[in-house]
Design a protein around this motif. Structure first.
Motif, PDB file in Angstrom:
ATOM      1  N   TYR A   1       0.832  -1.194   0.000  1.00 53.92           N
ATOM      2  CA  TYR A   1       0.000   0.000   0.000  1.00 53.92           C
ATOM      3  C   TYR A   1       0.869   1.248   0.000  1.00 53.92           C
ATOM      4  CZ  TYR A   1      -3.706  -3.235   1.129  1.00 53.92           C
ATOM      5  OH  TYR A   1      -4.592  -4.276   1.083  1.00 53.92           O
ATOM      6  N   LYS A   2       0.398   2.273  -0.698  1.00 60.49           N
ATOM      7  CA  LYS A   2       1.077   3.556  -0.731  1.00 60.49           C
ATOM      8  C   LYS A   2       0.288   4.500   0.182  1.00 60.49           C
ATOM      9  CE  LYS A   2       3.249   6.673  -4.028  1.00 60.49           C
ATOM     10  NZ  LYS A   2       3.446   6.972  -5.454  1.00 60.49           N
ATOM     11  N   ILE A   3       0.980   5.129   1.115  1.00 58.88           N
ATOM     12  CA  ILE A   3       0.318   5.955   2.128  1.00 58.88           C
ATOM     13  C   ILE A   3       0.787   7.396   1.986  1.00 58.88           C
ATOM     14  CG2 ILE A   3      -0.035   6.291   4.599  1.00 58.88           C
ATOM     15  CD1 ILE A   3       0.738   3.272   4.867  1.00 58.88           C
ATOM     16  N   PHE A   4      -0.186   8.287   1.873  1.00 61.63           N
ATOM     17  CA  PHE A   4       0.064   9.723   1.831  1.00 61.63           C
ATOM     18  C   PHE A   4      -0.521  10.311   3.103  1.00 61.63           C
ATOM     19  CE2 PHE A   4      -0.442   8.189  -2.468  1.00 61.63           C
ATOM     20  CZ  PHE A   4       0.581   8.799  -3.160  1.00 61.63           C
ATOM     21  N   ASP A   5       0.261  11.063   3.846  1.00 59.24           N
ATOM     22  CA  ASP A   5      -0.186  11.589   5.133  1.00 59.24           C
ATOM     23  C   ASP A   5      -0.193  13.110   5.117  1.00 59.24           C
ATOM     24  OD1 ASP A   5      -0.966  11.762   7.760  1.00 59.24           O
ATOM     25  OD2 ASP A   5       0.989  11.248   8.581  1.00 59.24           O
ATOM     26  N   LYS A   6      -1.286  13.698   5.571  1.00 55.40           N
ATOM     27  CA  LYS A   6      -1.404  15.151   5.761  1.00 55.40           C
ATOM     28  C   LYS A   6      -1.760  15.384   7.230  1.00 55.40           C
ATOM     29  CE  LYS A   6      -2.729  17.066   1.324  1.00 55.40           C
ATOM     30  NZ  LYS A   6      -3.741  17.914   0.657  1.00 55.40           N
ATOM     31  N   PRO A   7      -0.774  15.280   8.118  1.00 51.68           N
ATOM     32  CA  PRO A   7      -1.079  15.401   9.547  1.00 51.68           C
ATOM     33  C   PRO A   7      -1.655  16.763   9.930  1.00 51.68           C
ATOM     34  CG  PRO A   7       1.301  15.259   9.187  1.00 51.68           C
ATOM     35  CD  PRO A   7       0.632  15.044   7.871  1.00 51.68           C
ATOM     36  N   SER A   8      -1.266  17.806   9.220  1.00 53.97           N
ATOM     37  CA  SER A   8      -1.791  19.134   9.547  1.00 53.97           C
ATOM     38  C   SER A   8      -3.297  19.238   9.295  1.00 53.97           C
ATOM     39  CB  SER A   8      -1.059  20.209   8.741  1.00 53.97           C
ATOM     40  OG  SER A   8      -1.267  19.999   7.349  1.00 53.97           O
ATOM     41  N   GLU A   9      -3.811  18.387   8.395  1.00 54.14           N
ATOM     42  CA  GLU A   9      -5.237  18.374   8.090  1.00 54.14           C
ATOM     43  C   GLU A   9      -5.953  17.175   8.725  1.00 54.14           C
ATOM     44  OE1 GLU A   9      -5.986  18.731   3.905  1.00 54.14           O
ATOM     45  OE2 GLU A   9      -4.444  20.264   3.665  1.00 54.14           O
ATOM     46  N   GLY A  10      -5.180  16.296   9.361  1.00 49.84           N
ATOM     47  CA  GLY A  10      -5.771  15.106   9.966  1.00 49.84           C
ATOM     48  C   GLY A  10      -6.322  14.137   8.930  1.00 49.84           C
ATOM     49  N   ARG A  11      -5.667  14.070   7.754  1.00 48.02           N
ATOM     50  CA  ARG A  11      -6.145  13.203   6.672  1.00 48.02           C
ATOM     51  C   ARG A  11      -5.025  12.323   6.145  1.00 48.02           C
ATOM     52  NH1 ARG A  11      -9.395  16.636   2.321  1.00 48.02           N
ATOM     53  NH2 ARG A  11      -7.318  16.563   1.438  1.00 48.02           N
ATOM     54  N   MET A  12      -5.421  11.157   5.657  1.00 44.74           N
ATOM     55  CA  MET A  12      -4.503  10.232   5.000  1.00 44.74           C
ATOM     56  C   MET A  12      -5.191   9.676   3.761  1.00 44.74           C
ATOM     57  SD  MET A  12      -3.022   7.972   8.142  1.00 44.74           S
ATOM     58  CE  MET A  12      -1.674   7.239   7.257  1.00 44.74           C
ATOM     59  N   LEU A  13      -4.383   9.343   2.775  1.00 44.94           N
ATOM     60  CA  LEU A  13      -4.867   8.643   1.591  1.00 44.94           C
ATOM     61  C   LEU A  13      -4.053   7.367   1.487  1.00 44.94           C
ATOM     62  CD1 LEU A  13      -6.536   8.667  -1.124  1.00 44.94           C
ATOM     63  CD2 LEU A  13      -4.474   9.600  -2.156  1.00 44.94           C
ATOM     64  N   ILE A  14      -4.737   6.239   1.413  1.00 47.15           N
ATOM     65  CA  ILE A  14      -4.063   4.945   1.306  1.00 47.15           C
ATOM     66  C   ILE A  14      -4.552   4.287   0.027  1.00 47.15           C
ATOM     67  CG2 ILE A  14      -3.683   2.699   2.385  1.00 47.15           C
ATOM     68  CD1 ILE A  14      -4.364   4.101   5.071  1.00 47.15           C
ATOM     69  N   SER A  15      -3.610   3.919  -0.836  1.00 43.15           N
ATOM     70  CA  SER A  15      -3.990   3.308  -2.107  1.00 43.15           C
ATOM     71  C   SER A  15      -3.315   1.954  -2.270  1.00 43.15           C
ATOM     72  CB  SER A  15      -3.628   4.232  -3.272  1.00 43.15           C
ATOM     73  OG  SER A  15      -2.234   4.371  -3.374  1.00 43.15           O
ATOM     74  N   THR A  16      -4.005   1.093  -2.993  1.00 47.52           N
ATOM     75  CA  THR A  16      -3.442  -0.212  -3.318  1.00 47.52           C
ATOM     76  C   THR A  16      -2.566  -0.069  -4.554  1.00 47.52           C
ATOM     77  OG1 THR A  16      -5.297  -0.764  -4.744  1.00 47.52           O
ATOM     78  CG2 THR A  16      -5.471  -1.415  -2.445  1.00 47.52           C
ATOM     79  N   SER A  17      -1.900  -1.132  -4.911  1.00 51.03           N
ATOM     80  CA  SER A  17      -1.099  -1.120  -6.133  1.00 51.03           C
ATOM     81  C   SER A  17      -2.032  -1.085  -7.340  1.00 51.03           C
ATOM     82  CB  SER A  17      -0.222  -2.360  -6.200  1.00 51.03           C
ATOM     83  OG  SER A  17      -1.028  -3.515  -6.320  1.00 51.03           O
ATOM     84  N   LEU A  18      -1.524  -0.650  -8.463  1.00 54.76           N
ATOM     85  CA  LEU A  18      -2.319  -0.570  -9.682  1.00 54.76           C
ATOM     86  C   LEU A  18      -2.824  -1.956 -10.091  1.00 54.76           C
ATOM     87  CD1 LEU A  18      -3.435   1.099 -11.993  1.00 54.76           C
ATOM     88  CD2 LEU A  18      -1.247   0.825 -13.167  1.00 54.76           C
ATOM     89  N   GLY A  19      -1.979  -2.951  -9.957  1.00 60.98           N
ATOM     90  CA  GLY A  19      -2.385  -4.313 -10.314  1.00 60.98           C
ATOM     91  C   GLY A  19      -3.539  -4.819  -9.462  1.00 60.98           C
ATOM     92  N   LYS A  20      -3.495  -4.543  -8.174  1.00 61.96           N
ATOM     93  CA  LYS A  20      -4.563  -4.963  -7.275  1.00 61.96           C
ATOM     94  C   LYS A  20      -5.862  -4.225  -7.606  1.00 61.96           C
ATOM     95  CE  LYS A  20      -5.924  -6.913  -3.332  1.00 61.96           C
ATOM     96  NZ  LYS A  20      -5.806  -8.298  -2.984  1.00 61.96           N
ATOM     97  N   ALA A  21      -5.759  -2.929  -7.891  1.00 62.75           N
ATOM     98  CA  ALA A  21      -6.947  -2.150  -8.246  1.00 62.75           C
ATOM     99  C   ALA A  21      -7.576  -2.674  -9.532  1.00 62.75           C
ATOM    100  CB  ALA A  21      -6.582  -0.681  -8.380  1.00 62.75           C
ATOM    101  N   MET A  22      -6.741  -3.006 -10.519  1.00 64.93           N
ATOM    102  CA  MET A  22      -7.264  -3.532 -11.784  1.00 64.93           C
ATOM    103  C   MET A  22      -7.915  -4.897 -11.585  1.00 64.93           C
ATOM    104  SD  MET A  22      -4.233  -2.278 -14.358  1.00 64.93           S
ATOM    105  CE  MET A  22      -4.747  -3.340 -15.677  1.00 64.93           C
ATOM    106  N   ALA A  23      -7.327  -5.729 -10.753  1.00 68.24           N
ATOM    107  CA  ALA A  23      -7.886  -7.053 -10.494  1.00 68.24           C
ATOM    108  C   ALA A  23      -9.233  -6.940  -9.780  1.00 68.24           C
ATOM    109  CB  ALA A  23      -6.920  -7.884  -9.664  1.00 68.24           C
ATOM    110  N   THR A  24      -9.332  -5.995  -8.851  1.00 72.17           N
ATOM    111  CA  THR A  24     -10.599  -5.786  -8.134  1.00 72.17           C
ATOM    112  C   THR A  24     -11.669  -5.294  -9.104  1.00 72.17           C
ATOM    113  OG1 THR A  24      -9.406  -5.266  -6.109  1.00 72.17           O
ATOM    114  CG2 THR A  24     -11.689  -4.535  -6.248  1.00 72.17           C
ATOM    115  N   GLY A  25     -11.305  -4.366  -9.971  1.00 73.33           N
ATOM    116  CA  GLY A  25     -12.271  -3.852 -10.951  1.00 73.33           C
ATOM    117  C   GLY A  25     -12.711  -4.922 -11.933  1.00 73.33           C
ATOM    118  N   ALA A  26     -11.781  -5.735 -12.375  1.00 72.80           N
ATOM    119  CA  ALA A  26     -12.124  -6.813 -13.310  1.00 72.80           C
ATOM    120  C   ALA A  26     -13.040  -7.829 -12.646  1.00 72.80           C
ATOM    121  CB  ALA A  26     -10.860  -7.489 -13.819  1.00 72.80           C
TER     122      ALA A  26
END
Length: 71
Positions: free
Chosen positions: A40-65
């Protein structure tokens, strides 16, 4: 046929919403976290109290398929 076109259009529009949200994190330093199922790729914005967590592109494509096959 019309149903497939409607589903494709809906998928395209919903993908745009995710893309615009992810662009808010373009300037944020990211980190990777390896888990048994994926990395997982994690983007953190502690000043805003937010995070974005994404799966790999391959996993996302497999889930969509998989979702398309169930319809």
């Amino acid at each position: 046929m019309k149903r497939m076109i409607a589903i494709a259009a809906l998928a395209a529009v919903s993908g745009c919403a995710g893309l615009s949200r992810s662009m808010e994190y373009a300037d944020v330093t990211s980190a990777y976290q390896a888990m048994p199922d994926d990395t997982y790729k994690i983007f953190d914005k502690p000043s805003e109290g937010r995070m974005l967590i994404s799966t790999s592109l391959g996993k996302a494509m497999a889930t969509g398929a998989g979702a398309c096959q169930r319809m």
